[in-house]
Write a protein that holds these residues in place. Structure first.
Motif, PDB file in Angstrom:
ATOM      1  N   ALA A 236     -22.830 -38.187  27.082  1.00  0.00           N
ATOM      2  CA  ALA A 236     -22.955 -37.644  28.435  1.00  0.00           C
ATOM      3  C   ALA A 236     -23.999 -38.449  29.188  1.00  0.00           C
ATOM      4  CB  ALA A 236     -23.348 -36.171  28.393  1.00  0.00           C
ATOM      5  N   VAL A 237     -23.868 -38.476  30.507  1.00  0.00           N
ATOM      6  CA  VAL A 237     -24.837 -39.172  31.353  1.00  0.00           C
ATOM      7  C   VAL A 237     -25.455 -38.183  32.324  1.00  0.00           C
ATOM      8  CG1 VAL A 237     -23.730 -41.431  31.182  1.00  0.00           C
ATOM      9  CG2 VAL A 237     -23.012 -39.840  32.986  1.00  0.00           C
ATOM     10  N   VAL A 242     -28.654 -41.530  29.517  1.00  0.00           N
ATOM     11  CA  VAL A 242     -27.444 -41.432  28.724  1.00  0.00           C
ATOM     12  C   VAL A 242     -27.825 -40.825  27.381  1.00  0.00           C
ATOM     13  CG1 VAL A 242     -27.696 -43.836  27.910  1.00  0.00           C
ATOM     14  CG2 VAL A 242     -25.481 -42.675  27.721  1.00  0.00           C
ATOM     15  N   TRP A 243     -27.021 -39.880  26.915  1.00  0.00           N
ATOM     16  CA  TRP A 243     -27.300 -39.173  25.667  1.00  0.00           C
ATOM     17  C   TRP A 243     -26.077 -39.207  24.756  1.00  0.00           C
ATOM     18  CZ3 TRP A 243     -31.656 -36.631  23.767  1.00  0.00           C
ATOM     19  CH2 TRP A 243     -32.753 -36.565  24.635  1.00  0.00           C
ATOM     20  N   PRO A 258     -33.162 -44.053  28.812  1.00  0.00           N
ATOM     21  CA  PRO A 258     -33.212 -44.119  30.275  1.00  0.00           C
ATOM     22  C   PRO A 258     -32.228 -45.159  30.806  1.00  0.00           C
ATOM     23  CG  PRO A 258     -35.069 -45.287  29.318  1.00  0.00           C
ATOM     24  CD  PRO A 258     -34.357 -44.636  28.179  1.00  0.00           C
ATOM     25  N   VAL A 259     -31.721 -44.925  32.012  1.00  0.00           N
ATOM     26  CA  VAL A 259     -30.825 -45.864  32.687  1.00  0.00           C
ATOM     27  C   VAL A 259     -31.381 -46.089  34.086  1.00  0.00           C
ATOM     28  CG1 VAL A 259     -28.470 -46.355  33.418  1.00  0.00           C
ATOM     29  CG2 VAL A 259     -28.857 -44.943  31.390  1.00  0.00           C
ATOM     30  N   THR A 260     -31.614 -47.358  34.452  1.00  0.00           N
ATOM     31  CA  THR A 260     -32.261 -47.646  35.740  1.00  0.00           C
ATOM     32  C   THR A 260     -31.402 -48.477  36.687  1.00  0.00           C
ATOM     33  OG1 THR A 260     -33.370 -49.543  34.739  1.00  0.00           O
ATOM     34  CG2 THR A 260     -34.578 -47.451  34.781  1.00  0.00           C
ATOM     35  N   GLY A 261     -30.215 -48.891  36.242  1.00  0.00           N
ATOM     36  CA  GLY A 261     -29.362 -49.678  37.114  1.00  0.00           C
ATOM     37  C   GLY A 261     -28.114 -50.115  36.393  1.00  0.00           C
ATOM     38  N   LEU A 262     -27.273 -50.886  37.066  1.00  0.00           N
ATOM     39  CA  LEU A 262     -26.050 -51.386  36.466  1.00  0.00           C
ATOM     40  C   LEU A 262     -26.392 -52.355  35.333  1.00  0.00           C
ATOM     41  CD1 LEU A 262     -22.943 -51.452  36.610  1.00  0.00           C
ATOM     42  CD2 LEU A 262     -23.161 -53.423  38.149  1.00  0.00           C
ATOM     43  N   GLY A 263     -26.022 -51.959  34.119  1.00  0.00           N
ATOM     44  CA  GLY A 263     -26.293 -52.778  32.947  1.00  0.00           C
ATOM     45  C   GLY A 263     -27.714 -52.728  32.452  1.00  0.00           C
TER      46      GLY A 263
END
Length: 563
Positions: A236-237, A242-243, A258-263
């Protein structure tokens, strides 16, 4: 003609016992081998029985052996299945994903059946030989015309993948994790355009995550987030996270990043043990809040047997923070156990397949958790229903169940999946449904057996799950899992997505109503799709009650693994 021969019942019983009790993962059993063994058995018995069996009966036996030998070459190419993904592993009770049963032998006449007229406007997503089932479909938030579909792809050690750039009208097909995947692909697309996908590797000892940043055309090399005795991952995001969760040696664990941007994401935090989380067959969702959002996991226990069972949840209120998951919460009991056999899944069985979403839209139902699951009105009566419970206090208390399916039959509904439209807050559910199978071939099924043919249905709620729109059939005709000879029937789950007023639904289907299944009608599964518009329709009033605290039982000892 065999009833008077004393050796046949005992040998047949021994042969059946060997097939059903011993799933040896070093043995690559296929349809050809089964048929050849039967031919040898019949040929062996014929001389020994000749003294007591009339010559005509002997001739029948020899002829039957020849028929089996003839059928072997005709079916082995299409239906042989390598079990390399499960070799050499002792599987404990309650593990669904690590056992891939051998394909059942299909009826040769199935290929001769002509397609029917489609009852709904469906599109064949996979149009590929072999079985595609246990699927997921995702929509790209930055570009809703971009869809990606994935599923198991038996015999290839790969994940089937198709992508569309025209909202599902046409599809480009292929495989990902090619040659290195077992199964259990699930995916989630975030608002940056990152498509994260989790799967189990071909040796069934790794949970791997891959990433696409180009709409599902290409994927990165795998990142291993879990190893050992693993099963059923979910992904899930959230808003900047993202987990992934999965079953590790009988209990649920999770990791987030953690996700901070595309890729741009990671690293994943340390693997988190979840308190008292013995169980499996659930899911994970991310809600509102700091540190990428609050996180909830759900699962059922016990994971074996036909029920009853209990559905639990644990919540991490500080997301990627240092706090970790809280104590186990009892959400609901259910009469659907971890391996509950119903006519439509009489080979694989079903579980309650609890799944959830957490509203983080900022709308009128912000912070509401929706949990869908399967229950049975009376244990083992096969009248399974799709139920919904909700929580508005981070999972501490849950409403009474609201039935999602609106049929007036005692037939089965199963394999539900819940999706939330982040643009509207509308919640939608899709599920397999046997309501129209009354055992009358044609309008009432594919055969004379009631409740074993399934269609696919969807519905939605615009008032926070209190009432549900009239259920709508999405599939073009009846499908039959036994005829698919898939080994896992329709599968263990069906993953859907909702966005911009549509539920993007896709399911395993062998109705072949449009004539595009290369395997023919009522044969192996293709993936079919038909989106559900999340507007219109008068909701069905269903009374709800004030949320109540559900007692949490004390932990019980975990049963020893079955040898």
């Amino acid at each position: 003609m065999f009833g008077n021969h004393p050796r046949i019942p005992s040998l047949a019983s021994s042969f059946q016992s060997t097939l059903t009790r011993h799933i040896n993962k070093n043995t690559l059993m296929n349809t050809r081998l089964h048929l050849t063994v039967l031919a040898i058995v019949f040929a062996f018995l014929t001389p020994a029985a000749s003294i007591r069996i009339h010559m005509n009966t002997r001739l029948h036996l020899v002829s039957l052996a020849a028929v089996f030998a003839f059928l072997t070459s005709a079916t082995s190419v299409l239906h042989a299945r390598e079990l390399g993904a499960t070799k050499g592993i002792d599987v404990p009770d309650g593990t669904r994903k690590c056992i891939i049963p051998t394909d059942r032998a299909p009826k040769p006449t199935d290929l001769l059946l002509v397609p029917l007229t489609c009852l709904e406007p469906v599109v064949n997503v996979s149009a590929t030989t072999g079985n595609q089932a246990e699927s997921f479909v995702n929509v790209n938030p930055p570009n809703p015309n971009n869809l990606v579909a994935i599923s198991n792809n038996p015999g290839t050690a790969s994940i089937f993948r198709a992508y569309s750039t025209d909202a599902g009208a046409t599809w480009t097909r292929g495989t990902i994790a090619t040659g290195v995947a077992c199964c259990d692909g699930q995916a989630a697309w975030d608002t940056f355009g990152n498509l994260f996908l989790v799967y189990i590797n071909n040796s069934v000892d790794q949970i791997n995550v891959i990433l696409s940043t180009d709409g599902g055309v290409t994927f990165s090399a795998p990142l291993t987030v879990g190893t050992g005795s693993i099963d059923q991952p979910s992904i899930a995001v959230g808003n900047g996270s993202v987990w992934v969760d999965w079953n590790q040696s009988g209990s649920m664990v999770a990791r987030g990043a953690p996700v901070t941007g595309l890729g741009v994401f990671g690293p994943f935090n340390a693997q988190q043990a979840i308190p008292s989380a013995t169980g499996s067959f659930g899911g994970i969702a991310v809600g509102p809040g700091p540190n990428g959002g609050k996180v909830i996991v759900t699962y059922q226990n016990p994971t074996g047997g036909q029920g009853p069972a209990t559905i639990f949840a644990n919540v991490d209120v500080d997301g990627l923070g240092a706090g970790g998951f809280g104590p186990r919460i009892t959400v609901s009991t259910t009469n659907v156990g971890g391996f509950d056999f119903i006519p439509a899944q009489n080979g694989r069985s079903i579980d309650a397949e609890a799944g959830l979403v957490w509203d983080a839209t900022g709308g009128p139902f912000n912070n509401r958790i929706y949990l869908v699951y399967t229950d049975e009105t009376v244990n083992e009566n096969n009248d399974t229903d799709i139920e919904m419970r909700t929580s508005t206090d981070d999972g501490a208390t849950w409403t009474a169940p609201v039935r999602v399916n609106d049929d007036a039959t005692t037939n089965s509904q199963f394999l539900p999946y819940v999706a939330l439209d982040p643009t509207t807050g509308t919640v939608a559910v899709g599920f397999h449904d046997c309501r129209n199978d009354n055992g009358v071939p044609g309008p009432g099924g594919t055969n004379m057996i009631p409740n074993d043919d399934a269609e696919y249905y969807g519905t939605f709620s615009t008032d926070g799950g209190a009432t549900w729109a009239p259920n709508r059939r999405l599939s073009g005709g009846f499908s039959n899992a036994a005829d698919a000879a898939n080994g896992i029937d329709f599968g263990d789950y069906v993953g859907l997505s909702a966005f911009a007023g549509k539920l993007y639904a896709m399911w395993a289907d062998n109705a072949n109503c449009d004539g595009t299944n290369p395997n023919g009608t009522l044969h192996q599964f293709d993936l079919y799709a038909n989106p559900l518009s999340l507007t219109g329709g008068t909701p069905t009033p269903t009374p709800t009650v004030t949320p109540r605290v559900t007692p949490t039982p004390r932990p019980r000892p975990t049963p020893a693994p079955r040898p």
